[in-house]
Design a protein around this motif. Structure first.
Motif, PDB file in Angstrom:
ATOM      1  N   GLY A 160      44.402  30.996  38.758  1.00 26.26           N
ATOM      2  CA  GLY A 160      43.495  30.224  39.789  1.00 26.26           C
ATOM      3  C   GLY A 160      42.567  30.870  39.834  1.00 26.26           C
ATOM      4  O   GLY A 160      41.339  31.090  39.642  1.00 26.26           O
ATOM      5  N   VAL A 161      42.825  32.207  39.765  1.00 22.61           N
ATOM      6  CA  VAL A 161      41.389  33.236  40.168  1.00 22.61           C
ATOM      7  C   VAL A 161      40.685  33.451  38.264  1.00 22.61           C
ATOM      8  O   VAL A 161      41.511  33.815  37.215  1.00 22.61           O
ATOM      9  CB  VAL A 161      42.046  35.043  40.539  1.00 22.61           C
ATOM     10  N   ASP A 162      40.014  33.791  38.272  1.00 22.91           N
ATOM     11  CA  ASP A 162      38.085  34.132  37.084  1.00 22.91           C
ATOM     12  C   ASP A 162      38.258  35.474  36.784  1.00 22.91           C
ATOM     13  O   ASP A 162      38.385  36.412  35.938  1.00 22.91           O
ATOM     14  CB  ASP A 162      38.177  33.459  37.122  1.00 22.91           C
ATOM     15  N   LYS A 163      38.001  36.620  38.277  1.00 28.64           N
ATOM     16  CA  LYS A 163      37.945  37.525  38.419  1.00 28.64           C
ATOM     17  C   LYS A 163      38.359  38.315  39.667  1.00 28.64           C
ATOM     18  O   LYS A 163      38.709  37.687  40.342  1.00 28.64           O
ATOM     19  CB  LYS A 163      36.152  37.560  38.486  1.00 28.64           C
ATOM     20  N   ILE A 164      38.349  39.381  39.297  1.00 30.84           N
ATOM     21  CA  ILE A 164      38.824  40.472  40.336  1.00 30.84           C
ATOM     22  C   ILE A 164      37.750  41.609  40.506  1.00 30.84           C
ATOM     23  O   ILE A 164      37.436  42.592  39.384  1.00 30.84           O
ATOM     24  CB  ILE A 164      40.341  41.183  40.051  1.00 30.84           C
ATOM     25  N   ALA A 165      37.643  41.369  41.775  1.00 28.24           N
ATOM     26  CA  ALA A 165      36.478  43.021  42.201  1.00 28.24           C
ATOM     27  C   ALA A 165      37.491  43.802  42.983  1.00 28.24           C
ATOM     28  O   ALA A 165      37.523  43.860  44.322  1.00 28.24           O
ATOM     29  CB  ALA A 165      34.779  42.745  42.931  1.00 28.24           C
ATOM     30  N   PHE A 166      37.505  45.526  42.352  1.00 32.92           N
ATOM     31  CA  PHE A 166      38.926  46.157  43.518  1.00 32.92           C
ATOM     32  C   PHE A 166      37.757  47.041  43.884  1.00 32.92           C
ATOM     33  O   PHE A 166      37.280  48.112  43.002  1.00 32.92           O
ATOM     34  CB  PHE A 166      39.500  46.295  42.691  1.00 32.92           C
ATOM     35  N   THR A 167      37.566  47.639  45.384  1.00 32.19           N
ATOM     36  CA  THR A 167      37.065  49.408  45.382  1.00 32.19           C
ATOM     37  C   THR A 167      38.564  49.906  45.629  1.00 32.19           C
ATOM     38  O   THR A 167      39.487  49.271  47.416  1.00 32.19           O
ATOM     39  CB  THR A 167      36.413  49.190  46.012  1.00 32.19           C
ATOM     40  N   GLY A 168      39.058  50.847  45.886  1.00 34.70           N
ATOM     41  CA  GLY A 168      40.091  51.757  45.805  1.00 34.70           C
ATOM     42  C   GLY A 168      40.602  52.925  45.256  1.00 34.70           C
ATOM     43  O   GLY A 168      40.049  53.037  44.113  1.00 34.70           O
ATOM     44  N   SER A 169      41.641  53.220  45.127  1.00 36.22           N
ATOM     45  CA  SER A 169      42.402  54.616  44.620  1.00 36.22           C
ATOM     46  C   SER A 169      42.544  54.198  42.726  1.00 36.22           C
ATOM     47  O   SER A 169      42.341  52.896  42.581  1.00 36.22           O
ATOM     48  CB  SER A 169      43.703  54.912  45.230  1.00 36.22           C
ATOM     49  N   THR A 170      42.257  55.677  42.431  1.00 30.11           N
ATOM     50  CA  THR A 170      42.226  55.289  40.698  1.00 30.11           C
ATOM     51  C   THR A 170      44.112  54.867  40.038  1.00 30.11           C
ATOM     52  O   THR A 170      43.722  53.613  39.746  1.00 30.11           O
ATOM     53  CB  THR A 170      42.118  56.507  40.172  1.00 30.11           C
ATOM     54  N   ALA A 171      44.829  55.040  40.857  1.00 30.12           N
ATOM     55  CA  ALA A 171      46.336  54.394  40.978  1.00 30.12           C
ATOM     56  C   ALA A 171      45.661  53.118  41.105  1.00 30.12           C
ATOM     57  O   ALA A 171      46.934  52.160  40.156  1.00 30.12           O
ATOM     58  CB  ALA A 171      46.960  54.816  41.496  1.00 30.12           C
TER      59      ALA A 171
END
Length: 481
Positions: free
Chosen positions: A221-232
């Protein structure tokens, strides 16, 4: 004590699906300071279903942009009303020095929100163009859909609002998952959002761990993810989103270089790098942790940096006199300490700091602010993101070599050039493959795009580019005349 009993699901305070709790522990005292519910996959399912209904059938995506701006303005005003409280909460929960919680966390969040509101007022949500064949074309920027926002602990409000605000202004609905280290900082945002009068289903706030985050990333049900965090973690999220062709924005790690040219004043460089390198006790993806200094001025630069670091007060983050606070958790204290020990084993020269607790402190997750000299760019301490108050000073012979060293990194998030001649500094900056740079300073400008090259991320935040990260473009060709 910071105590929450409910989660914020679909715009309503709601009992969680289980009785699992997240215990909040002070990084300074190592004592409990509160707790919140821990979200589970079942809570994510409820939140995404509410967001899906609000997007597909509710008024929010179809609301005039001016009305969305007015709603976000109400949120921004309510946020400002509580800024003193919010700064104290962040410092208590994750250990940011209080001066930084005021300036670099709450203050920067308010400024960034204001910049988005101004940009949204003039953004071309719908524009008419002349087509190739002379007929008019309507180009629309429509909301991307249901957005899953996953944020880290180091600047919990700033990175959250960098995603939440443009998503709301674009007409998206949002499910936010704050980090388990800063769950109360996430839920206090829900309190403020509740005052903004958003329609049901538009926002949910679900503190939780990696399993909850992965369930959100892969939810159909999710169209987009926006993430901040580690490169791994970003690589894992990119792979999961790629499998479903889900839109994704990633703001990831950094190992940023500060290039000191031979005409720069070492004392002024050290003063500027106090903020650029050691903000938030070094727990910042944009920290200038590699300092590149010419051999002709190398000793002077190293001495100036050591004197600056030695002059910093370390201790209780709620004391405004302290510049450096604790690491967010014991595991982070141990991680940074292991890198300091690694630097010694790799043969770097320890100028100041070193392994162990700072003098006068017996409790808390502290490390000693550290400067290494005679660092080679092939050393692990120069290549891997330490995420603590550790500076590596790398010598170079020519400007071409400095540029090569700066670019010899898997990361490309931030950087600085220090020079007595601004134009000269800009010429060098143009050669660096990184997303943001500063001349004789470092700051994130909220009217300009922020993001990274290479392994530092995908996409941009802030400025009109930040708004466009939450839209889909639609072209409608109209008949002539």
């Amino acid at each position: 004590m910071l105590e929450y009993k409910e989660l914020y699901i679909g715009g309503r305070w709601t009992a969680p699906a289980t009785d699992r709790r997240i215990r909040v522990v002070s990084p300074h005292s190592e004592q409990p300071v509160g707790s919140t519910p821990e979200a589970t996959a079942a809570d994510v399912d409820r939140a995404v279903a509410a967001a899906r209904r609000a997007f597909d059938d509710g008024p929010w995506p179809r609301t005039d942009p001016a009305e969305r701006i007015a709603a976000v303005r109400r949120f921004a005003d309510a946020y400002l009303d509580r800024q003193e409280e919010l700064a104290g909460l962040i410092s208590t929960e994750m250990g940011a020095p209080l001066w930084f919680s005021h300036v670099g966390q709450v203050g920067a969040t308010a400024m960034a929100t204001e910049a988005f509101l101004l940009a949204a007022a003039t953004h071309p949500w719908e524009e008419r163009r002349v087509g190739t064949f002379g007929s008019p074309v309507l180009v629309r920027r429509e909301p991307a859909g249901v957005v899953g926002v996953i944020t880290p602990w180091n600047v919990p409000h700033f990175v959250t609002l960098a995603k939440l605000v443009p998503a709301l202004l674009a007409g998206c609905t949002v499910v936010l998952k704050p980090a388990p280290e800063t769950p109360a900082s996430g839920l206090v945002l829900a309190e403020i959002l509740d005052r903004a009068g958003l329609p049901d289903g538009v926002v949910s706030v679900l503190p939780g761990g990696r399993e909850v985050g992965e369930h959100l990333v892969t939810h159909p049900g999710v169209d987009k993810i926006a993430f901040t965090g580690s490169t791994a973690a970003g690589r894992r999220i990119a792979a999961l989103c790629g499998a479903d062709l889900r839109r994704v924005t990633l703001e990831l790690g950094g190992k940023s270089a500060a290039i000191v040219l031979d005409d720069a004043d070492p004392a002024e460089v050290a003063q500027g790098l106090q903020m650029a390198s050691l903000m938030n006790s070094g727990q910042a993806c944009i920290a200038q942790s590699r300092v590149l200094a010419p051999r002709s001025r190398y000793a002077a630069v190293v001495d100036a940096l050591a004197a600056m670091v030695d002059g910093l007060s370390v201790g209780d983050p709620l004391d405004m006199a302290n510049y450096i606070g604790p690491m967010v958790a014991r595991r982070q204290q141990e991680r940074v300490g292991s890198y300091i020990e690694l630097g010694v084993r790799e043969g770097a020269r320890l100028v100041t700091g070193g392994p162990g607790m700072p003098d006068g402190l017996t409790t808390g997750w502290y490390v000693r602010p550290t400067v290494f000299a005679d660092v080679g760019n092939d050393m692990r301490i120069a290549r891997e993101e330490i995420f603590g108050p550790v500076l590596c000073v790398i010598p170079y012979d020519t400007e071409d070599e400095a540029v090569r060293i700066a670019n010899d990194s898997e990361y490309g998030l931030a950087g600085t050039v220090w020079s007595a001649e601004e134009d000269h500094g800009v010429d060098v900056a143009r050669r660096i493959r990184t997303g943001t740079l500063g001349i004789n300073q470092y700051l994130i400008d909220f009217n300009s795009p922020f993001g990274g090259f290479k392994a530092s991320g995908i996409g941009r935040e802030f400025g009109p580019e930040g708004l466009d990260g939450y839209v889909e473009l639609k072209s409608i060709a109209l008949p002539l005349g």
